[in-house]
Design a protein around this motif. Structure first.
Motif, PDB file in Angstrom:
ATOM      1  N   THR A 121       3.000   8.505   7.445  1.00 21.23           N
ATOM      2  CA  THR A 121       4.413   8.642   7.772  1.00 21.23           C
ATOM      3  C   THR A 121       4.622   8.269   9.240  1.00 21.23           C
ATOM      4  O   THR A 121       3.670   7.933   9.957  1.00 21.23           O
ATOM      5  CB  THR A 121       4.900  10.069   7.521  1.00 21.23           C
ATOM      6  OG1 THR A 121       4.229  10.972   8.415  1.00 21.23           O
ATOM      7  CG2 THR A 121       4.609  10.499   6.089  1.00 21.23           C
ATOM      8  N   GLU A 122       5.848   8.357   9.691  1.00 17.36           N
ATOM      9  CA  GLU A 122       6.135   8.046  11.084  1.00 17.36           C
ATOM     10  C   GLU A 122       5.496   9.056  12.027  1.00 17.36           C
ATOM     11  O   GLU A 122       5.204   8.744  13.180  1.00 17.36           O
ATOM     12  CB  GLU A 122       7.649   8.024  11.310  1.00 17.36           C
ATOM     13  CG  GLU A 122       8.370   6.914  10.542  1.00 17.36           C
ATOM     14  CD  GLU A 122       9.864   6.965  10.784  1.00 17.36           C
ATOM     15  OE1 GLU A 122      10.318   7.901  11.474  1.00 17.36           O
ATOM     16  OE2 GLU A 122      10.574   6.058  10.292  1.00 17.36           O
ATOM     17  N   ARG A 123       5.235  10.276  11.529  1.00 15.42           N
ATOM     18  CA  ARG A 123       4.706  11.326  12.387  1.00 15.42           C
ATOM     19  C   ARG A 123       3.218  11.583  12.178  1.00 15.42           C
ATOM     20  O   ARG A 123       2.593  12.259  12.976  1.00 15.42           O
ATOM     21  CB  ARG A 123       5.481  12.621  12.151  1.00 15.42           C
ATOM     22  CG  ARG A 123       6.962  12.488  12.407  1.00 15.42           C
ATOM     23  CD  ARG A 123       7.702  13.783  12.223  1.00 15.42           C
ATOM     24  NE  ARG A 123       7.624  14.280  10.855  1.00 15.42           N
ATOM     25  CZ  ARG A 123       8.295  15.336  10.401  1.00 15.42           C
ATOM     26  NH1 ARG A 123       9.080  16.002  11.238  1.00 15.42           N
ATOM     27  NH2 ARG A 123       8.197  15.727   9.162  1.00 15.42           N
ATOM     28  N   GLY A 124       2.665  11.092  11.061  1.00 10.92           N
ATOM     29  CA  GLY A 124       1.260  11.344  10.794  1.00 10.92           C
ATOM     30  C   GLY A 124       0.926  11.037   9.347  1.00 10.92           C
ATOM     31  O   GLY A 124       1.262   9.963   8.838  1.00 10.92           O
ATOM     32  N   TYR A 125       0.272  11.995   8.697  1.00  8.01           N
ATOM     33  CA  TYR A 125      -0.090  11.846   7.302  1.00  8.01           C
ATOM     34  C   TYR A 125       0.494  13.006   6.507  1.00  8.01           C
ATOM     35  O   TYR A 125       0.598  14.122   7.001  1.00  8.01           O
ATOM     36  CB  TYR A 125      -1.608  11.828   7.121  1.00  8.01           C
ATOM     37  CG  TYR A 125      -2.253  10.524   7.534  1.00  8.01           C
ATOM     38  CD1 TYR A 125      -2.379   9.471   6.637  1.00  8.01           C
ATOM     39  CD2 TYR A 125      -2.729  10.353   8.825  1.00  8.01           C
ATOM     40  CE1 TYR A 125      -2.975   8.267   7.016  1.00  8.01           C
ATOM     41  CE2 TYR A 125      -3.323   9.160   9.218  1.00  8.01           C
ATOM     42  CZ  TYR A 125      -3.437   8.125   8.309  1.00  8.01           C
ATOM     43  OH  TYR A 125      -4.015   6.945   8.684  1.00  8.01           O
ATOM     44  N   ASP A 126       0.845  12.711   5.262  1.00  9.15           N
ATOM     45  CA  ASP A 126       1.384  13.734   4.380  1.00  9.15           C
ATOM     46  C   ASP A 126       0.697  13.599   3.020  1.00  9.15           C
ATOM     47  O   ASP A 126       0.487  12.490   2.525  1.00  9.15           O
ATOM     48  CB  ASP A 126       2.901  13.561   4.225  1.00  9.15           C
ATOM     49  CG  ASP A 126       3.527  14.761   3.526  1.00  9.15           C
ATOM     50  OD1 ASP A 126       2.866  15.811   3.443  1.00  9.15           O
ATOM     51  OD2 ASP A 126       4.680  14.632   3.065  1.00  9.15           O
ATOM     52  N   HIS A 127       0.329  14.738   2.423  1.00  9.56           N
ATOM     53  CA  HIS A 127      -0.291  14.736   1.109  1.00  9.56           C
ATOM     54  C   HIS A 127       0.787  14.694   0.025  1.00  9.56           C
ATOM     55  O   HIS A 127       1.726  15.498   0.040  1.00  9.56           O
ATOM     56  CB  HIS A 127      -1.152  15.986   0.927  1.00  9.56           C
ATOM     57  CG  HIS A 127      -2.464  15.918   1.633  1.00  9.56           C
ATOM     58  ND1 HIS A 127      -3.573  15.345   1.078  1.00  9.56           N
ATOM     59  CD2 HIS A 127      -2.828  16.343   2.860  1.00  9.56           C
ATOM     60  CE1 HIS A 127      -4.579  15.423   1.926  1.00  9.56           C
ATOM     61  NE2 HIS A 127      -4.153  16.028   3.016  1.00  9.56           N
ATOM     62  N   VAL A 128       0.654  13.769  -0.909  1.00 10.64           N
ATOM     63  CA  VAL A 128       1.584  13.677  -2.034  1.00 10.64           C
ATOM     64  C   VAL A 128       0.771  13.565  -3.320  1.00 10.64           C
ATOM     65  O   VAL A 128      -0.404  13.181  -3.320  1.00 10.64           O
ATOM     66  CB  VAL A 128       2.545  12.475  -1.904  1.00 10.64           C
ATOM     67  CG1 VAL A 128       3.353  12.561  -0.635  1.00 10.64           C
ATOM     68  CG2 VAL A 128       1.769  11.160  -1.938  1.00 10.64           C
TER      69      VAL A 128
END
Length: 845
Positions: A121-128
């Motif tokens: 993401t723009e801010r880091g990583y996200d788990h989906v």
């Protein structure tokens, strides 16, 4: 019977306001219950209902369980139940050929996998959530319906759900390797509109760490059966088909005794409250129809005829109200599902429960008309036709039965603690019934205090005492509502107080912990650097993790050396650190504790682990008893920055002396970031294993529950009071005419009705608060002992000390019920009362 129903229907249409009031009183519980039942049934997607999201058009779904053999399968969980289940490390990896050998000849397989994936993401990583399957295959039809675009056709293409908020043509990075994939379609989970998911080809999204197990979809020549599933279980595979999904039942499909008792108590309480609220409204109708009923009696109608006519009102209004409310409740439940829940299953109406609730409304309507029906048979037709007051007086009756029921209810409530909450409420029903029987006597007794009141309130109270049956019904309704609110309030508040008092944590409130236990040295170095960049000027304290000579992480635990009544079942946490970590734990510089730590002594914040200045520690390597190390070390007790901290701080030198190495994987800081989730997303750029946690202390808030209890009591108290006040206004019109004739100001009538409303609400709330206190204390006993964190083991004196229940009274709720609601009822009744007096007339004697 047709004539009776026709009379009731015509009277209901003539008095539309009273009819609407009665129907609301009867239909409101039916509407709420049917709405909740329909909402729950539709929003709850069972495995068999949502099978298409698992299977699509396939006949069978096969997944590896990680075990050599699955002894018993429930649903689609591959958990081996029963003895003899082999550990995962003994299971061999399955292949498509092995799966095909266990299926019907001629079966076709396609692979799939599910798990999670990190998306940049723009801010880091996200788990989906991630699903790997070829959606173009006809076997997947219905799994993820296409909303927009097309299905992925190449390894670098994916489809996403609308909740992911990506558009067709966007390029996203998945996994730590930064694989770039293009969004070519938007798909939707057929039953969960809020799921955030990405779908792509197998081997693109998931890796060995994230995947939950290899799987296949199978198209078999004939429908899959339990025999197919059993053959798969024999080699550690889990098979899900429509047959196994429909057989997903609990081991015991019957309802337990406590569930049956709980339903019975709830039905009885709802019915009784409805009867008590609607009863005065039927009495208003009886007052308005007094002349018509008297004419029927004068023409030869018997008392039984009059009673049946009034009961027909209950049958008509109760039946219509229940039916309309049931239809509205079902419709409302279906409309609320897409608004309040992301999970939307097939439209499902629980017909039998809905029919039962509708029947309850019908029975409540007939029961509410019983007392007015009895009063209709007692009226003197000549007095009614002559315009005189009714000669039949309410009888207070003997309170013997009420006293016996109250005593039985108190005894049953006192014997109920130690079992379950449902028995507390069941026992309190006896006492509540006794109080309902005692209310007419209480009205007569408290009416004697009216002599000390000003003129207007005194007239209102005396009128309420003269019409005990009308007043008693409203007082009993207020009492029941208040008692239920007080009982539940004491139980919830006590449980909250007990949980707050027993809350424990490893670090003080306001402590930020950032860790990455599974990271290697290089990844932790990047993470540590990112932490310093994101938290400039914040003092960080390192914590270390022990490792053996082979570099494997070891678990460090503290053993309790003495009994402790207030200790929780959670073992104390052990931290390894230096003076900086000690200052974080204490929030200040403690020279005594700092000196002890410098000398190699451990610092204990929970005294249960300390005996004679010694602390027992245990080190486990891979949970292997062969490599278990136990030793004792000197320790001192210190005070943490906040109460409830039970951890232990061990100096690094102690573990090094035992031959263990140390590695830094955690840092602590006395800092509260504005957005913990945002901080974690920023740090995940440096390392995938980062965990960010802020100790916020005990965070449960019961204010919402108190507001709900107060709101429910408000509706019931004001409803019962205003119905009785409306009936009183009809009865008082001749008296108000007399008062006006002797020169009383116009506001006197309003003050009379306000005084009566305050008396009804005040008496009911006061008795209800007292009545709810006894079961409330019993409920607090059960809830605080059963759900508390007390460790009830050890010697009998320790058990006795630990079993001290917590009882906390929600004084704001009680004050609002006993003082606030009666005042509000009086003010509203006086402000909106219709007090137009009749002209004085000469009456026949």
């Amino acid at each position: 019977m047709r004539a009776l129903l026709r009379i009731s229907r015509r009277d209901a249409l003539r008095a539309r306001g009273r009819t609407a009031l009665i129907m609301v009183m009867i239909g409101l519980p039916v509407l709420v219950i049917t709405c909740v039942l329909t909402f729950a049934a539709t929003a709850d997607v069972t495995l068999s209902e949502g099978i298409v999201r698992k299977l699509g058009a396939a006949d069978l779904r096969v997944k590896t369980s990680g075990y050599a053999k699955v002894k018993a399968q429930y649903g689609d969980d591959g958990i081996p139940y029963g003895e003899g289940a082999e550990r995962p490390e003994k299971a061999a990896a399955a292949t498509a050929a092995q799966v095909a050998a266990r299926l019907q000849p001629g079966s076709r397989l396609i692979g799939f996998d599910e798990g999670s994936v990190e998306v940049r993401t723009e801010r880091g990583y996200d788990h989906v959530t991630a699903l790997e399957v070829d959606l173009r295959d006809p076997m997947t039809r219905g799994m993820r319906p296409l909303v927009e675009g097309r299905h992925p056709a190449a390894p670098d293409e994916v489809a996403v759900t609308p909740a992911m908020k990506r558009r067709i043509g966007d390029t996203i990075e998945v996994t730590r390797e930064g694989r770039r994939v293009k969004v070519v379609g938007v798909v939707q989970d057929p039953f969960d509109t809020g799921v955030v998911e990405v779908v792509g080809f197998r081997g693109v999204l998931l890796d060995e760490r994230d995947g939950r197990g290899i799987g296949w979809l199978a198209d078999t020549p004939s429908p899959a059966t339990w025999a197919d599933t059993r053959r798969l279980n024999d080699v550690g595979l889990v098979g899900l088909s429509r047959v196994t999904a429909e057989s997903e039942l609990s081991a015991d499909g019957t309802m337990s005794t406590r569930v049956v008792v709980g339903i019975a108590v709830a039905v009885f309480m709802v019915g009784m409250e409805t009867v008590l609220l609607a009863g005065p409204a039927f009495a208003i109708g009886l007052r308005r129809r007094a002349t018509a009923l008297a004419m029927i009696a004068a023409q030869g109608g018997s008392k039984a005829h009059l009673r049946v006519i009034v009961l027909a009102d209950g049958l008509v209004l109760g039946g219509v109200a229940a039916l309309v409310a049931a239809v509205a409740g079902v419709s409302g439940g279906l409309l609320l599902v897409p608004l309040l829940s992301d999970s939307v299953g097939p439209t499902e109406v629980p017909w039998w429960p809905a029919v039962g609730v509708t029947a309850l409304g019908l029975v409540s309507g007939v029961a509410a008309a019983m007392v007015p029906a009895v009063l209709a048979g007692r009226r003197d037709p000549a007095a009614v036709l002559a315009g005189r007051s009714d000669a039949a007086r309410d009888r207070a009756g003997r309170p013997v039965l009420g006293l016996v029921l109250v005593a039985a209810g108190v005894a049953a409530t006192l014997l109920a603690p130690g079992t379950d909450e449902v028995w507390i409420f069941a026992a309190s029903v006896l006492g509540l019934l006794g109080l309902v029987a005692l209310v007419p006597s209480l009205v007569a007794l408290t009416g004697r205090l009216a002599v000390r009141l000003p003129l207007a309130p005194r007239l209102g109270v005396r009128d309420a005492v003269r019409h005990r049956m009308r007043t008693a019904s409203a007082v009993a309704a207020v009492m029941a509502a208040t008692a239920g609110a007080v009982t539940a309030g004491i139980g919830v508040t006590s449980q909250d107080a007990a949980a707050r008092a027993s809350y424990s944590s490893s670090t003080p409130v306001g402590t930020l912990m950032i860790s990455a236990y599974a990271a290697d040295d290089e990844e932790w170095a990047r993470t540590r650097q990112a932490v310093q960049e994101r938290l400039p000027g914040i003092a960080l304290a390192e914590a270390f993790e022990p490792v053996d000579s082979d570099g494997r992480s070891a678990g460090l635990y503290a053993e309790r050396l003495r009994e402790c009544a207030s200790c929780t079942h959670i073992p104390p946490g052990v931290l390894v650190g230096d003076q900086r970590l000690l200052e974080v734990m204490q929030g200040r510089h403690d020279p005594t504790a700092a000196a002890a730590l410098a000398e190699g002594k451990a610092v204990v914040f929970g005294p249960s682990t300390l005996r004679d200045g010694r602390l027992a520690l245990r080190i486990d390597v891979d949970e292997s008893t062969a490599k278990l190390t136990r030793f004792e070390t000197q320790a001192v007790v210190a005070e943490a920055a906040s109460r409830g901290v039970t951890s232990v701080l061990v100096p690094p030198a102690t573990l090094k002396a035992k031959g263990f190495g140390l590695k830094e994987r955690t840092v602590f800081a006395r800092h509260q970031p504005q957005d913990v989730k945002l901080l974690r997303e920023h740090l995940t750029v440096a390392g995938s294993q980062v965990s960010v946690r802020l100790e916020g202390g005990y965070e449960r808030d019961v204010s919402i529950i108190m507001i709900v209890l107060m709101g429910g009591a408000l509706v019931l108290v004001l409803g019962g009071t205003f119905v009785a006040t409306a009936l009183a206004a009809a009865d008082l019109r001749p008296d108000l005419a007399t008062i006006a004739a002797v020169g009383a100001p116009s506001r006197t009538g309003r003050l009379v009705l306000a005084g009566q409303a305050g008396y009804i609400a005040g008496l009911g709330a006061l008795v209800g608060a007292i009545a709810g206190a006894v079961p409330g204390v019993a409920l607090a006993w059960v809830m605080t002992l059963r759900t508390g964190d007390h460790l009830v083991i050890g010697s009998p004196p320790l058990i006795a000390e630990a079993q001290k229940a917590t009882v906390a009274v929600p004084w704001m709720l009680v004050a609002g019920l006993v003082v606030g609601l009666p005042l509000l009822a009086a003010l509203v009744a006086g402000a909106f009362a219709r007090t137009r007096a009749l002209p004085l007339t000469r009456r026949l004697t």
